[in-house]
Design a protein around this motif. Structure first.
Motif, PDB file in Angstrom:
ATOM      1  N   LYS A 228      22.964  -5.387 108.518  1.00  0.00           N
ATOM      2  CA  LYS A 228      21.645  -4.457 108.736  1.00  0.00           C
ATOM      3  C   LYS A 228      21.376  -4.292 110.100  1.00  0.00           C
ATOM      4  CE  LYS A 228      18.566  -2.414 106.169  1.00  0.00           C
ATOM      5  NZ  LYS A 228      19.184  -1.527 105.150  1.00  0.00           N
ATOM      6  N   SER A 229      21.338  -5.352 111.077  1.00  0.00           N
ATOM      7  CA  SER A 229      21.195  -5.104 112.215  1.00  0.00           C
ATOM      8  C   SER A 229      22.151  -4.115 113.286  1.00  0.00           C
ATOM      9  CB  SER A 229      21.244  -6.340 113.107  1.00  0.00           C
ATOM     10  OG  SER A 229      22.329  -7.038 113.124  1.00  0.00           O
ATOM     11  N   MET A 230      23.398  -4.296 112.568  1.00  0.00           N
ATOM     12  CA  MET A 230      24.570  -3.251 113.209  1.00  0.00           C
ATOM     13  C   MET A 230      24.273  -1.955 112.702  1.00  0.00           C
ATOM     14  SD  MET A 230      27.893  -5.436 113.105  1.00  0.00           S
ATOM     15  CE  MET A 230      29.072  -3.987 113.718  1.00  0.00           C
ATOM     16  N   LYS A 231      23.707  -1.737 111.427  1.00  0.00           N
ATOM     17  CA  LYS A 231      23.453  -0.453 110.659  1.00  0.00           C
ATOM     18  C   LYS A 231      22.355   0.297 111.370  1.00  0.00           C
ATOM     19  CE  LYS A 231      23.315   0.532 106.486  1.00  0.00           C
ATOM     20  NZ  LYS A 231      23.071   0.320 105.109  1.00  0.00           N
ATOM     21  N   MET A 232      21.255  -0.576 111.804  1.00  0.00           N
ATOM     22  CA  MET A 232      19.952   0.325 112.210  1.00  0.00           C
ATOM     23  C   MET A 232      20.074   0.597 113.627  1.00  0.00           C
ATOM     24  SD  MET A 232      16.715  -0.026 111.056  1.00  0.00           S
ATOM     25  CE  MET A 232      16.524  -1.412 110.104  1.00  0.00           C
ATOM     26  N   GLN A 233      20.116   1.958 113.421  1.00  0.00           N
ATOM     27  CA  GLN A 233      20.369   2.813 114.783  1.00  0.00           C
ATOM     28  C   GLN A 233      19.079   3.230 115.617  1.00  0.00           C
ATOM     29  OE1 GLN A 233      23.452   5.725 114.012  1.00  0.00           O
ATOM     30  NE2 GLN A 233      22.398   5.985 112.006  1.00  0.00           N
ATOM     31  N   VAL A 234      17.960   2.838 115.211  1.00  0.00           N
ATOM     32  CA  VAL A 234      16.729   3.130 115.698  1.00  0.00           C
ATOM     33  C   VAL A 234      15.826   1.839 115.265  1.00  0.00           C
ATOM     34  CG1 VAL A 234      14.633   4.513 116.250  1.00  0.00           C
ATOM     35  CG2 VAL A 234      16.951   5.579 115.841  1.00  0.00           C
ATOM     36  N   GLU A 235      15.217   0.975 116.091  1.00  0.00           N
ATOM     37  CA  GLU A 235      14.511   0.034 115.744  1.00  0.00           C
ATOM     38  C   GLU A 235      13.837  -0.065 114.560  1.00  0.00           C
ATOM     39  OE1 GLU A 235      11.563  -3.235 118.231  1.00  0.00           O
ATOM     40  OE2 GLU A 235      12.231  -1.445 118.996  1.00  0.00           O
ATOM     41  N   ALA A 236      13.679  -1.062 113.844  1.00  0.00           N
ATOM     42  CA  ALA A 236      12.978  -1.048 112.401  1.00  0.00           C
ATOM     43  C   ALA A 236      11.484  -0.963 112.661  1.00  0.00           C
ATOM     44  CB  ALA A 236      13.259  -2.370 111.789  1.00  0.00           C
ATOM     45  N   ILE A 237      10.611  -0.574 111.703  1.00  0.00           N
ATOM     46  CA  ILE A 237       9.050  -0.442 112.206  1.00  0.00           C
ATOM     47  C   ILE A 237       8.682  -1.606 110.991  1.00  0.00           C
ATOM     48  CG2 ILE A 237       9.337   1.775 112.848  1.00  0.00           C
ATOM     49  CD1 ILE A 237       8.143   2.773 110.294  1.00  0.00           C
TER      50      ILE A 237
ATOM     51  N   TYR B  98       7.883  -4.667 107.131  1.00  0.00           N
ATOM     52  CA  TYR B  98       9.165  -4.214 107.318  1.00  0.00           C
ATOM     53  C   TYR B  98      10.181  -4.142 106.135  1.00  0.00           C
ATOM     54  CZ  TYR B  98       8.561  -5.498 112.041  1.00  0.00           C
ATOM     55  OH  TYR B  98       7.708  -5.447 113.714  1.00  0.00           O
ATOM     56  N   GLU B  99       9.574  -3.867 104.972  1.00  0.00           N
ATOM     57  CA  GLU B  99      10.532  -3.426 103.809  1.00  0.00           C
ATOM     58  C   GLU B  99      10.234  -1.962 103.440  1.00  0.00           C
ATOM     59  OE1 GLU B  99      12.537  -5.767 102.124  1.00  0.00           O
ATOM     60  OE2 GLU B  99      11.902  -7.341 103.498  1.00  0.00           O
ATOM     61  N   VAL B 100      11.019  -1.585 102.618  1.00  0.00           N
ATOM     62  CA  VAL B 100      10.987  -0.214 101.982  1.00  0.00           C
ATOM     63  C   VAL B 100      10.281  -0.376 100.751  1.00  0.00           C
ATOM     64  CG1 VAL B 100      12.014   1.875 101.277  1.00  0.00           C
ATOM     65  CG2 VAL B 100      13.129   0.615 102.917  1.00  0.00           C
ATOM     66  N   ALA B 101       8.857   0.049 100.819  1.00  0.00           N
ATOM     67  CA  ALA B 101       8.167  -0.081  99.687  1.00  0.00           C
ATOM     68  C   ALA B 101       8.375   1.092  98.744  1.00  0.00           C
ATOM     69  CB  ALA B 101       6.586  -0.310 100.050  1.00  0.00           C
ATOM     70  N   LYS B 102       8.713   2.173  99.132  1.00  0.00           N
ATOM     71  CA  LYS B 102       8.801   3.452  98.452  1.00  0.00           C
ATOM     72  C   LYS B 102       9.757   4.263  98.999  1.00  0.00           C
ATOM     73  CE  LYS B 102       5.589   6.251  95.595  1.00  0.00           C
ATOM     74  NZ  LYS B 102       4.044   6.739  95.945  1.00  0.00           N
TER      75      LYS B 102
END
Ligand code: CTP
Ligand code: ZN
Length: 154
Positions: free
Chosen positions: A3-12, A89-93
């Motif tokens: 996941k960290s390699m996939k993340m192209q812009v910092e997670a929110i 930090y999770e996709v809720a919807k």
């Protein structure tokens, strides 16, 4: 791939991620949200590599949530965009966009004689679709415009 390699812009932490925006459309969507973005942390990525689109834009806004109707207003620019609501930090919807029947108070009517330019009323267009062709009909002057003419109009 991690996941960290996939993340192209910092997670929110909390807020909205608008993903799969066609390249060069990100800036336009940002303008649509101008008012809501005051004092919020916004991160954007333009021309990021995407397996589905080749190249995409992405917008992440902390602490701003948009409802389904608001999300659908984006569909005119980016019909295949995905609107993700992030909580802790999770996709809720995850919202897939649908073209709305009406577009309210976003675009100016391209007809310079239209009453909306002289009266304090918000623009309102009915969305007409013929196969892949999208047209907008002004509720006030009843003129019909192609999608591009309305979205490109300042
Ligand atoms: N995201 C983020 N911050 C988080 C969680 C997710 O910025 N805390 C972003 C991811 O980078 C991604 C989007 O939100 O751009 C959606 O996340 P996710 O559903 O995990 O990614 P995908 O499975 O790749 O999404 P899709 O199926 O819509 O392509
Ligand atoms: Zn009009």
């Amino acid at each position: 791939m991690s996941k960290s390699m996939k993340m192209q812009v910092e997670a929110i932490n909390n807020g909205t991620v608008i993903d799969h925006i066609p390249a060069n459309i990100g800036l336009k969507l940002l303008k649509l949200f101008n008012i809501q973005l005051v004092n919020q942390r916004v991160t954007i990525g333009f021309n990021l590599p995407s397996s589905a689109l080749g190249c995409k834009d992405i917008i992440k806004v902390e602490n701003v949530f948009i409802n389904e109707d608001q999300a659908n207003q984006l569909a005119l620019y980016a019909p295949n965009a995905t609107v993700n609501q992030i909580e802790n930090y999770e996709v809720a919807k995850k919202l897939n966009l649908k073209l709305p029947d009406q577009i309210h108070a976003i675009f100016r009517c391209p007809n310079s004689n239209c009453i909306t330019h002289n009266e304090p009323v918000d623009s309102n267009f009915r969305v007409l679709t013929k196969r892949d062709d999208i047209q907008l009909k002004c509720k006030y002057c009843e003129k019909v415009f192609s999608r591009e003419i309305v979205t490109e109009h300042p």
